[in-house]
Scaffold this active site. Structure first.
Site, PDB file in Angstrom:
ATOM      1  CG  ASP A   9      -1.686   1.216   1.419  1.00 56.93           C
ATOM      2  OD1 ASP A   9      -2.370   1.606   0.450  1.00 56.93           O
ATOM      3  OD2 ASP A   9      -1.628   1.822   2.507  1.00 56.93           O
ATOM      4  CG  ASP A  11      -1.912   7.484   0.333  1.00 54.28           C
ATOM      5  OD1 ASP A  11      -0.931   8.152  -0.011  1.00 54.28           O
ATOM      6  OD2 ASP A  11      -2.974   7.444  -0.300  1.00 54.28           O
TER       7      ASP A  11
HETATM    8  C1  BG6 Z   1      -5.847   5.665  -0.127  1.00 55.62           C
HETATM    9  C2  BG6 Z   1      -5.998   6.463   1.139  1.00 55.62           C
HETATM   10  O1  BG6 Z   1      -4.521   5.319  -0.319  1.00 55.62           O
HETATM   11  O2  BG6 Z   1      -6.289   6.420  -1.262  1.00 55.62           O
HETATM   12  C3  BG6 Z   1      -7.447   6.941   1.276  1.00 55.62           C
HETATM   13  O3  BG6 Z   1      -5.668   5.658   2.253  1.00 55.62           O
HETATM   14  C4  BG6 Z   1      -7.836   7.728   0.017  1.00 55.62           C
HETATM   15  O4  BG6 Z   1      -7.578   7.741   2.425  1.00 55.62           O
HETATM   16  C5  BG6 Z   1      -7.654   6.843  -1.200  1.00 55.62           C
HETATM   17  O5  BG6 Z   1      -9.212   8.140   0.106  1.00 55.62           O
HETATM   18  C6  BG6 Z   1      -7.996   7.556  -2.514  1.00 55.62           C
HETATM   19  O6  BG6 Z   1      -7.067   8.569  -2.727  1.00 55.62           O
HETATM   20  P1  BG6 Z   1      -7.099   9.619  -3.905  1.00 55.62           P
HETATM   21  O7  BG6 Z   1      -5.697  10.162  -3.910  1.00 55.62           O
HETATM   22  O8  BG6 Z   1      -7.443   8.888  -5.178  1.00 55.62           O
HETATM   23  O9  BG6 Z   1      -8.130  10.629  -3.573  1.00 55.62           O
HETATM   24 MG    MG Z   2      -2.829   3.123   3.545  1.00 59.15          MG
END
Ligand code: BG6
Ligand code: MG
Length: 214
Positions: A9, A11
């Site tokens: 993963d 984030d």
């Molecule tokens: C994930 C995060 O990696 O990505 C979530 O943990 C986030 O919190 C999701 O909502 C979608 O992210 P993005 O950048 O497409 O808005």
């Molecule tokens: Mg994450």
């Protein structure tokens, strides 16, 4: 070697964008007069942008929003978020994560990203990993977000490996559930440790080096 590929993963595992997500959602929530705090922000881990918006709207007391309005608000949040991501640089990749990734690769493991984020390519570029991974599966190539296994199943496909040869590394319970649904082992770090459902728990990212050995 127990595994042939590791799917990370992004984030909360490779780097920390949680604070930026919080600030961007908070800006939108304040504008709409919606209560939002860090506990609610924690529920957004691993969840897609639109599903995150629905969680935030649980505290919304105004007239029901149209799909167009929801799209508009999600775009507004993303504009603020992308601006904040512009602050990121190679300094946001810790030495521990960089060293561990290199050591895993030196063991012959294939390395992939499995992230719900549509901003994953931009974030990877900001932290200097734009061309590092053997495969990137992210919010741009899936139709179902975690806890659906699609993002990890695609990552394994991109690596050319069967699920049982891959391990997923996750900081979100939704991500551990996705790994389980995809018949993959998982290593929990940070927030995901508490759910108690992963194959193993990591105290620190470098612990991964011990877990991949037979
Ligand atoms: C994930 C995060 O990696 O990505 C979530 O943990 C986030 O919190 C999701 O909502 C979608 O992210 P993005 O950048 O497409 O808005
Ligand atoms: Mg994450």
């Amino acid at each position: 070697m127990k595994y042939e590929g590791i799917i990370f993963d992004l984030d909360g595992v490779i780097c920390h964008t949680d604070e930026y997500h919080y600030q961007a959602w908070k800006t939108l929530a304040d504008k709409l007069g919606i209560y939002f705090d860090r506990e609610i922000n924690n529920r957004l881990r691993g969840v897609s942008r639109m599903a995150s918006l629905e969680i935030i709207l649980e505290c919304y007391e105004g007239a029901p929003l149209t799909d167009e309005q929801k799209e508009q608000y999600a775009t507004e949040k993303n504009d603020v978020y992308k601006k904040l991501l512009g602050n990121m640089s190679e300094k946001d990749l810790s030495k521990e994560v960089a060293d561990t990734l290199n050591a895993l690769r030196a063991k012959g493991l294939k390395l992939a990203i499995g992230s719900s984020s549509k901003n994953a390519p931009y974030i990877l570029e900001r932290i200097g990993l734009g061309n590092f991974f053997d495969a990137v599966s992210d919010g741009n190539n899936i139709t179902h977000s975690k806890p659906d296994p699609e993002v990890f199943v695609k990552a394994a496909e991109f690596l050319g490996l069967p699920a049982e040869k891959c391990m997923v590394v996750e900081d979100a319970e939704a991500g551990i559930d996705a790994a389980i649904a995809g018949h993959m082992d998982s290593a929990a770090i940070g927030d995901a440790v508490g759910c108690g459902k992963a194959t193993c728990n990591l105290t620190t990212f470098a612990d991964l080096l011990k877990e991949v050995e037979e």
